[in-house]
Design an enzyme around this catalytic site. Structure first.
Site, short mmCIF file in Angstrom:
data_model
loop_
_atom_site.label_atom_id
_atom_site.label_comp_id
_atom_site.label_asym_id
_atom_site.label_seq_id
_atom_site.Cartn_x
_atom_site.Cartn_y
_atom_site.Cartn_z
CE LYS A 240 84.25 51.49 35.13
NZ LYS A 240 84.76 50.77 36.31
NE ARG A 314 92.05 42.73 35.75
CZ ARG A 314 91.55 42.49 36.97
NH1 ARG A 314 91.47 41.25 37.42
NH2 ARG A 314 91.14 43.48 37.73
#
Length: 464
Positions: A240, A314
């Site tokens: 990020k 996830r």
């Protein structure tokens, strides 16, 4: 946390300052019953009865408060939150009716996260008296659960890693005599390969693990509560930007919600068999970090191609949900700070809700409205499954399209929940970017009380 047991107390006629709850329509009749000096005091403070405003005026040998609320006969959870922040320390009671749902905001409005501050306030509490004695325990429990989420999310990652999440679960297990089991190391790699792959780069100090807690009579209905525990998310090799990492201590917000819901369930002795699961990891960068293009095994036997290492939540949830399904629960609830797409869709106040069953969705929506914890349903649309196709594996963890990011993430999770299982997925922000009455800036429980109210509606015996 605030000293919640002291903030709402039974009204036994103690000396207290009166709070008059008013709106604009009720202001004029109220003013007629006041003396000229009292009316002048309210006028000098420009009090008009507008919701959220208040004024202080003399009342005999003491003083009183005029507080503006939208509807005095139908108080919300937050309408007294600002008062609880700004009034002087002391004891108060509402005139002309009880505080009802506003008892919650009275407590949570006094929340402060001052663990790291050298100038922490030492001001005393604002106590609200109530004749609704039977409500005190339930309101206190909800406030404690809310503030538990806030404390865990607000704590920086160095002090809230996988080990600290394990310690929180151990504390719950000890308090409520629950069974706890933690899978780490080589066994984690064998049994929960995606949890291990995501967390292995963090090293020994923040080693990944799967935390499980079981509680309740095995003959009772089985429910599973799962929480995403990414204690810090660098994005992995798909790193990020700096600005994107600033709030990533909150990426374990799903785990915080799951722990808080478990605490509510066990504290209320809800007649269910609870299975709490928290995959706890740090998505770090090192020579052994998992890579874009890797294909991971999963506990469910589904192979997963890694399209993006920043779609790690996830992955760990997939293994945890597969494990939850092995116990054949009748209901699975998961909480996860899963996608930025959900925030784009519904903003910071509303957790995105996904369910397989329309009836379940409506139950959650109704429960949220009943306790001022609203949610918003987004679609598990079958047509978007094609976005998760992989050329070399069963599924890709990142959508091939920029569209419907929260739905495709939910569809990924759906592959790991057994068919026919009633399943609720909250894509929650777990953060409040700006303060509101009763809800300070920082970590926040969003969807927690909606889920708890739903469980109470489903599993509380009649007449209890």
């Amino acid at each position: 946390m605030s000293d919640k047991n002291a903030l709402i107390q039974p009204d036994r006629g103690q000396k207290a300052v009166t709070i008059h709850l008013l709106n604009k329509d009720g202001l004029e009749p109220f003013l007629k019953g006041l003396s000229v000096p009292q009316r002048a005091a309210l006028d000098a403070q420009k009090f008009t009865g507008e919701a959220g405003s208040h004024a202080i005026f003399a009342d005999g040998d003491s003083w009183a408060v005029a507080a503006g609320v939208a509807a005095p006969a139908a108080l919300t959870s937050w309408c007294l939150g600002k008062l609880a922040e700004v009034l002087p320390e002391g004891t108060y009671r509402c005139s002309g009716g009880e505080a009802g749902k506003a008892l919650l905001g009275w407590i949570t409005g006094q929340y402060r996260f001052d663990r790291y501050r050298s100038d922490a306030s030492d001001e005393g509490p604002r106590i609200l008296l109530t004749t609704e004695v039977r409500a005190i325990d339930a309101v206190t429990a909800a406030a404690e659960a809310t503030e538990l989420v806030r404390d865990l999310v607000n704590t920086p990652a160095e002090d809230m890693g996988p080990g600290q999440l394990e310690a929180e679960a151990e504390g719950l297990a000890k308090a409520f005599r629950a069974e706890i089991h933690v899978t780490r190391g080589e066994m984690l790699e064998r049994e929960y390969p995606m949890v291990h792959a995501v967390g292995r780069a963090a090293g020994r100090s923040h080693a990944p693990r799967l935390i499980e807690l079981e509680w309740g009579d095995p003959s009772h209905p089985k429910i599973a509560v799962v929480g995403k525990g990414v204690c810090f998310d660098s994005g992995g090799l798909d790193i990020k930007p700096g600005a994107g990492m600033l709030l990533m201590k909150k990426d374990m917000g799903g785990a915080a919600h799951a722990l808080a819901l478990a605490r509510l369930i066990m504290g209320a002795k809800l007649p269910v068999r609870l299975h709490l699961l928290i995959p706890a990891v740090e998505n770090a960068i090192a020579g052994n970090a998992f890579r874009p293009g890797d294909v991971l095994k999963s506990r469910a036997g589904i192979s997963v191609e890694i399209g993006n290492t920043d779609a790690e939540g996830r992955l760990i949830l997939g293994d945890a949900l597969a494990r939850a399904g092995e116990k054949e629960p009748e209901l699975v609830i998961d909480f996860a700070t899963l996608t930025g797409a959900a925030r784009v869709a519904v903003g910071p106040d509303l957790p995105a809700l996904f369910t397989r069953e329309d009836r379940t969705a409506q139950e959650v929506l109704d429960a949220g409205l009943a306790v001022d914890d609203p949610c918003w349903r987004l679609p598990l649309y079958e047509g978007y499954r094609e976005y998760l196709k992989s050329d070399i594996a069963d599924i890709n963890n990142a959508g091939s399209s920029g569209f419907a990011g929260s739905s495709t993430a939910a569809l990924f999770l759906d592959r790991f929940v057994p068919a026919g299982t009633d399943w609720i997925h909250f894509d929650t922000f777990a953060w409040r970017p700006a303060a509101k009455p009763g809800r300070p800036k920082g970590g926040e429980a969003l969807g927690l009380r909606a889920a708890w109210h739903l469980l109470q509606q489903r599993y509380t015996p009649a007449g209890r």
